[in-house]
Design a protein around this motif. Structure first.
Motif, PDB file in Angstrom:
ATOM      1  N   PRO A 103       0.830  -1.210   0.000  1.00  0.00           N
ATOM      2  CA  PRO A 103       0.000   0.000   0.000  1.00  0.00           C
ATOM      3  C   PRO A 103       0.859   1.252   0.000  1.00  0.00           C
ATOM      4  N   ARG A 104       0.580   2.148  -0.922  1.00  0.00           N
ATOM      5  CA  ARG A 104       1.373   3.374  -1.070  1.00  0.00           C
ATOM      6  C   ARG A 104       0.437   4.561  -1.204  1.00  0.00           C
ATOM      7  N   PRO A 105       0.491   5.557  -0.334  1.00  0.00           N
ATOM      8  CA  PRO A 105      -0.377   6.732  -0.462  1.00  0.00           C
ATOM      9  C   PRO A 105      -0.229   7.394  -1.824  1.00  0.00           C
ATOM     10  N   CYS A 106      -1.340   7.888  -2.340  1.00  0.00           N
ATOM     11  CA  CYS A 106      -1.359   8.537  -3.664  1.00  0.00           C
ATOM     12  C   CYS A 106      -2.042   9.897  -3.513  1.00  0.00           C
ATOM     13  N   TYR A 107      -1.260  10.944  -3.346  1.00  0.00           N
ATOM     14  CA  TYR A 107      -1.825  12.267  -3.082  1.00  0.00           C
ATOM     15  C   TYR A 107      -2.593  12.864  -4.262  1.00  0.00           C
ATOM     16  N   PRO A 108      -2.248  12.573  -5.528  1.00  0.00           N
ATOM     17  CA  PRO A 108      -3.086  13.091  -6.620  1.00  0.00           C
ATOM     18  C   PRO A 108      -4.545  12.669  -6.511  1.00  0.00           C
ATOM     19  N   ALA A 109      -4.794  11.504  -5.872  1.00  0.00           N
ATOM     20  CA  ALA A 109      -6.179  11.062  -5.718  1.00  0.00           C
ATOM     21  C   ALA A 109      -6.979  11.996  -4.821  1.00  0.00           C
ATOM     22  N   VAL A 110      -6.293  12.744  -3.967  1.00  0.00           N
ATOM     23  CA  VAL A 110      -6.985  13.703  -3.103  1.00  0.00           C
ATOM     24  C   VAL A 110      -7.629  14.801  -3.945  1.00  0.00           C
ATOM     25  N   LEU A 113     -10.749  13.417  -5.253  1.00  0.00           N
ATOM     26  CA  LEU A 113     -11.742  13.427  -4.192  1.00  0.00           C
ATOM     27  C   LEU A 113     -12.327  14.829  -4.009  1.00  0.00           C
ATOM     28  N   ALA A 114     -11.479  15.857  -4.116  1.00  0.00           N
ATOM     29  CA  ALA A 114     -11.965  17.229  -4.002  1.00  0.00           C
ATOM     30  C   ALA A 114     -12.948  17.551  -5.127  1.00  0.00           C
ATOM     31  N   THR A 115     -12.688  17.044  -6.326  1.00  0.00           N
ATOM     32  CA  THR A 115     -13.612  17.251  -7.441  1.00  0.00           C
ATOM     33  C   THR A 115     -14.958  16.601  -7.164  1.00  0.00           C
ATOM     34  N   ALA A 116     -14.911  15.376  -6.628  1.00  0.00           N
ATOM     35  CA  ALA A 116     -16.155  14.703  -6.261  1.00  0.00           C
ATOM     36  C   ALA A 116     -16.883  15.463  -5.161  1.00  0.00           C
ATOM     37  N   GLY A 117     -16.128  16.024  -4.214  1.00  0.00           N
ATOM     38  CA  GLY A 117     -16.742  16.813  -3.157  1.00  0.00           C
ATOM     39  C   GLY A 117     -17.434  18.051  -3.695  1.00  0.00           C
ATOM     40  N   ALA A 135     -21.592  11.257  -5.952  1.00  0.00           N
ATOM     41  CA  ALA A 135     -20.385  11.913  -5.456  1.00  0.00           C
ATOM     42  C   ALA A 135     -19.863  11.227  -4.203  1.00  0.00           C
ATOM     43  N   LEU A 136     -20.752  10.774  -3.333  1.00  0.00           N
ATOM     44  CA  LEU A 136     -20.320  10.077  -2.120  1.00  0.00           C
ATOM     45  C   LEU A 136     -19.590   8.780  -2.461  1.00  0.00           C
ATOM     46  N   ILE A 137     -20.116   8.023  -3.416  1.00  0.00           N
ATOM     47  CA  ILE A 137     -19.440   6.781  -3.819  1.00  0.00           C
ATOM     48  C   ILE A 137     -18.082   7.100  -4.440  1.00  0.00           C
ATOM     49  N   PHE A 138     -18.022   8.132  -5.266  1.00  0.00           N
ATOM     50  CA  PHE A 138     -16.734   8.526  -5.845  1.00  0.00           C
ATOM     51  C   PHE A 138     -15.735   8.893  -4.756  1.00  0.00           C
ATOM     52  N   ALA A 336      -4.291   9.718   5.091  1.00  0.00           N
ATOM     53  CA  ALA A 336      -5.627   9.528   5.644  1.00  0.00           C
ATOM     54  C   ALA A 336      -6.190  10.829   6.200  1.00  0.00           C
ATOM     55  N   VAL A 337      -5.375  11.568   6.934  1.00  0.00           N
ATOM     56  CA  VAL A 337      -5.835  12.820   7.534  1.00  0.00           C
ATOM     57  C   VAL A 337      -6.174  13.851   6.457  1.00  0.00           C
ATOM     58  N   VAL A 338      -5.299  13.989   5.456  1.00  0.00           N
ATOM     59  CA  VAL A 338      -5.559  14.944   4.372  1.00  0.00           C
ATOM     60  C   VAL A 338      -6.847  14.575   3.636  1.00  0.00           C
ATOM     61  N   THR A 339      -7.044  13.294   3.396  1.00  0.00           N
ATOM     62  CA  THR A 339      -8.254  12.838   2.704  1.00  0.00           C
ATOM     63  C   THR A 339      -9.503  13.203   3.490  1.00  0.00           C
ATOM     64  N   ILE A 340      -9.482  12.981   4.791  1.00  0.00           N
ATOM     65  CA  ILE A 340     -10.644  13.287   5.632  1.00  0.00           C
ATOM     66  C   ILE A 340     -10.903  14.791   5.663  1.00  0.00           C
ATOM     67  N   LEU A 341      -9.855  15.585   5.795  1.00  0.00           N
ATOM     68  CA  LEU A 341     -10.022  17.033   5.867  1.00  0.00           C
ATOM     69  C   LEU A 341     -10.583  17.601   4.563  1.00  0.00           C
ATOM     70  N   VAL A 342     -10.084  17.121   3.435  1.00  0.00           N
ATOM     71  CA  VAL A 342     -10.582  17.603   2.140  1.00  0.00           C
ATOM     72  C   VAL A 342     -12.056  17.223   1.975  1.00  0.00           C
ATOM     73  N   ALA A 343     -12.409  16.010   2.387  1.00  0.00           N
ATOM     74  CA  ALA A 343     -13.802  15.580   2.282  1.00  0.00           C
ATOM     75  C   ALA A 343     -14.701  16.416   3.188  1.00  0.00           C
ATOM     76  N   ALA A 344     -14.230  16.712   4.403  1.00  0.00           N
ATOM     77  CA  ALA A 344     -15.048  17.438   5.378  1.00  0.00           C
ATOM     78  C   ALA A 344     -15.260  18.896   4.996  1.00  0.00           C
ATOM     79  N   PHE A 345     -14.458  19.427   4.090  1.00  0.00           N
ATOM     80  CA  PHE A 345     -14.599  20.835   3.717  1.00  0.00           C
ATOM     81  C   PHE A 345     -15.932  21.124   3.056  1.00  0.00           C
ATOM     82  N   TRP A 346     -16.462  20.187   2.265  1.00  0.00           N
ATOM     83  CA  TRP A 346     -17.645  20.460   1.449  1.00  0.00           C
ATOM     84  C   TRP A 346     -18.919  20.570   2.273  1.00  0.00           C
ATOM     85  N   PRO A 347     -19.175  19.719   3.272  1.00  0.00           N
ATOM     86  CA  PRO A 347     -20.333  19.979   4.139  1.00  0.00           C
ATOM     87  C   PRO A 347     -20.221  21.318   4.876  1.00  0.00           C
ATOM     88  N   PHE A 348     -18.991  21.695   5.239  1.00  0.00           N
ATOM     89  CA  PHE A 348     -18.789  22.997   5.881  1.00  0.00           C
ATOM     90  C   PHE A 348     -19.184  24.121   4.922  1.00  0.00           C
TER      91      PHE A 348
END
Length: 544
Positions: A103-110, A113-117, A135-138, A336-348
């Motif tokens: 398993p290797r983190p892939c930051y471009p995927a973030v 995820l932001a686009t889906a958000g 968008a949630l599934i993406f 993991a933390v960056v992914t969660i923070l980027v996802a949480a921005f959109w409900p905010f």
């Protein structure tokens, strides 16, 4: 000599790993599965990705619960309950293959995820359920990619993509499927010598009347067939060609099967004097027929199954060796933390937009005088469009030189998933209406208050075979359109730019006797009332 023979046999064994020695003889044996040790990186990556997915589901819990609510309420999408467990099972069955990958983190995927958000945010402000669901599934899929990397994500690509079947999606096909079903039923009846008169989705035969409603569209059969057929193709075949072919068959077969089902239901009712296939047995016959067709499709498809060929690795890692290096704990946790923070921005961001709500609308501003037209009581049918959950509405009948035209306006403000202008439940007439039915429709170009506009036209049949012509369009913060998609886009743009979401549906209607007179009446009324209607809507919007 014996040694030479033995050496030859040993060389042949080295060349053919399926030969194993038994005493002084050799026998065939299938290559055994060689187990590799799990990659040590999973000790950090597995809990990290699980916690990330849970965090995203918690953050977007309202969207997830709205999907579950549709699964509960609609039998068409009840299969959604089995999709998440099936995804987990599909991943579990390939655990040995996945466990040896690094398993290797892939930051471009973030960024994906932001686009889906952002798409989720657009769907929320435009009150389009299906967009936040997709968008949630993406976001879940991109979260796996971000934390585990492309190598792991590629190995479990199908289970991840199978999650999209959990989205309640497909109702948009109902009108076209209903139209096809009605046409095939009419064709089948005529070919078998049964005289039939058809008008839209309504059929009249000597033994009675039938209607092709939403339940007859076959969308439930289609969605169930595609979901199960895709899973069957993945598990049964290994070549992409066969998989795609079977998925295509799983789309075509239920559509044709539904046509045959509808025709047989009408014929059974006709031949039995409407004693059979007109009550609960109507549904029973349909599901039994569909079940037989689908089982036959799978039985035939299984005859061409492809067993996975055994694979013998060219080079096998030694004991304790794994594929790839070990990712650091900090890199995995950071992803993991960056992914969660980027996802949480959109409900905010959505909460910030929702703070700018306007005062509720109590009533639509009164319409000014319309040149040559005056309000009257009676003279037109007691009919109202089936638009619901509006903030305010008005409906009047006006008369000019003996010609009558009806005007209905429903106004929406502070829209949400339950109170919105464009919705599948907001229609001119429902399919189960005992008095009115839709018999035709189209579009027409119109100049409204010196603005070109393409409007929707609909013909309705009511009591006593009376008919009515209906024109319909939307007003969204000063923009006219008759397109559901454009109305949603205008609403999203208005909300994102802080202009609110004030919207309305405008409906004109007149008696069709004869048709040309009704069209002329509506054209004259629209030309005289266009500016008055727009002024009233702007005055209502300014009240916020």
């Amino acid at each position: 000599m014996a040694i030479s023979v033995c050496a030859d046999h040993l060389e042949s064994v080295m060349d053919d790993p399926t030969q194993v020695p038994v005493g002084n003889k050799f026998m065939n044996q299938a290559p055994s599965r060689i187990s590799l040790l799990p990659h040590p990186g999973w000790r950090v990556a597995l809990p990290a990705v699980v916690l990330t997915l849970i965090a995203i589901l918690v953050v977007f819990r309202e969207t997830a619960f709205s999907m579950v609510d549709i699964w509960v309420r609609s039998g068409t999408y009840a299969h959604g309950f089995i999709v998440p467990p099936m995804t987990l099972w599909l991943i579990w069955r390939m655990r040995e293959k996945v466990a040896v990958l690094a398993p290797r983190p892939c930051y471009p995927a973030v960024f994906l995820l932001a686009t889906a958000g952002f798409a989720w945010l657009l769907g929320e402000v435009a009150t389009v359920n299906v967009v936040p669901h997709f968008a949630l599934i993406f976001m879940l899929v991109f979260a796996v990619l971000a934390v585990l990397g492309p190598v792991v994500a590629r190995s479990i690509a199908f289970p991840l993509l199978f999650l999209f079947f959990a989205v309640p999606f497909g109702d948009f096909t109902q009108p076209k499927l209903m139209e096809w079903t009605a046409k095939f039923t009419v064709l089948g009846l005529r070919l078998t010598g049964v005289p039939v008169y058809s008008e839209g989705q309504n059929l009249v035969i000597p033994s009675g009347s039938w209607s092709v409603v939403e339940a007859c569209s076959g969308v439930r059969y289609l969605i169930a067939s595609v979901t199960v057929g895709t899973l069957f193709a993945y598990l049964t075949y290994h070549s992409l060609k066969r998989r795609l072919l079977f998925v295509g068959i799983s789309i075509i077969v239920p559509i044709i099967a539904n046509w045959l089902r509808a025709y047989m239901i009408v014929m059974i009712g006709h031949l039995s004097g409407n004693k059979l296939a007109v009550g609960v047995d109507h549904l029973i016959y349909g599901w039994v027929f569909f079940g037989v067709v689908i089982l036959t499709m799978f039985w035939i498809g299984a005859r061409w199954r492809e067993d996975e060929p055994p694979v013998v690795p060219a080079s096998v890692p030694t004991s304790g060796e794994t594929v790839g290096g070990v990712p650091t704990v900090s890199s995995v946790l950071a992803a993991a933390v960056v992914t969660i923070l980027v996802a949480a921005f959109w409900p905010f961001a959505q909460r910030q937009i929702d703070q700018h709500t306007a005062q509720p609308v109590r009533q639509i501003s009164p319409f000014g005088p319309i040149a040559g037209w005056h309000e009257t009581r009676g003279g037109l049918y007691d009919w109202s469009p089936r638009f619901e959950n509006y903030a305010a509405r008005t409906q009047v009948v006006l008369e000019k030189d003996g010609r009558l035209a009806g005007l209905f306006v429903a106004y929406y403000r502070n829209q949400d998933q339950q109170h919105k202008l464009v919705s599948s439940t907001n229609v001119l007439v429902t399919s189960d209406d005992p008095l009115w039915s839709r018999i035709g429709g189209g579009t027409q170009e119109l100049s409204l208050n010196q603005q070109p506009l393409k409007i929707r036209t609909t013909r309705l049949r009511g009591p006593g075979s009376t008919q009515m012509v209906v024109w319909q369009w939307y007003w969204v913060n000063g923009r006219w359109t008759s397109s559901d998609v454009l109305a949603k886009a205008y609403t999203a743009f208005s909300r994102l730019t802080g202009q609110g979401d004030d919207s309305a549906v405008v409906i004109l209607y007149a008696q069709q006797a004869p048709p040309a007179e009704a069209e002329a009446t509506l054209a004259a009324f629209a030309d005289a009332a266009g500016e008055v209607i727009e002024t009233a809507l702007w005055q209502t919007a300014d009240s916020r």
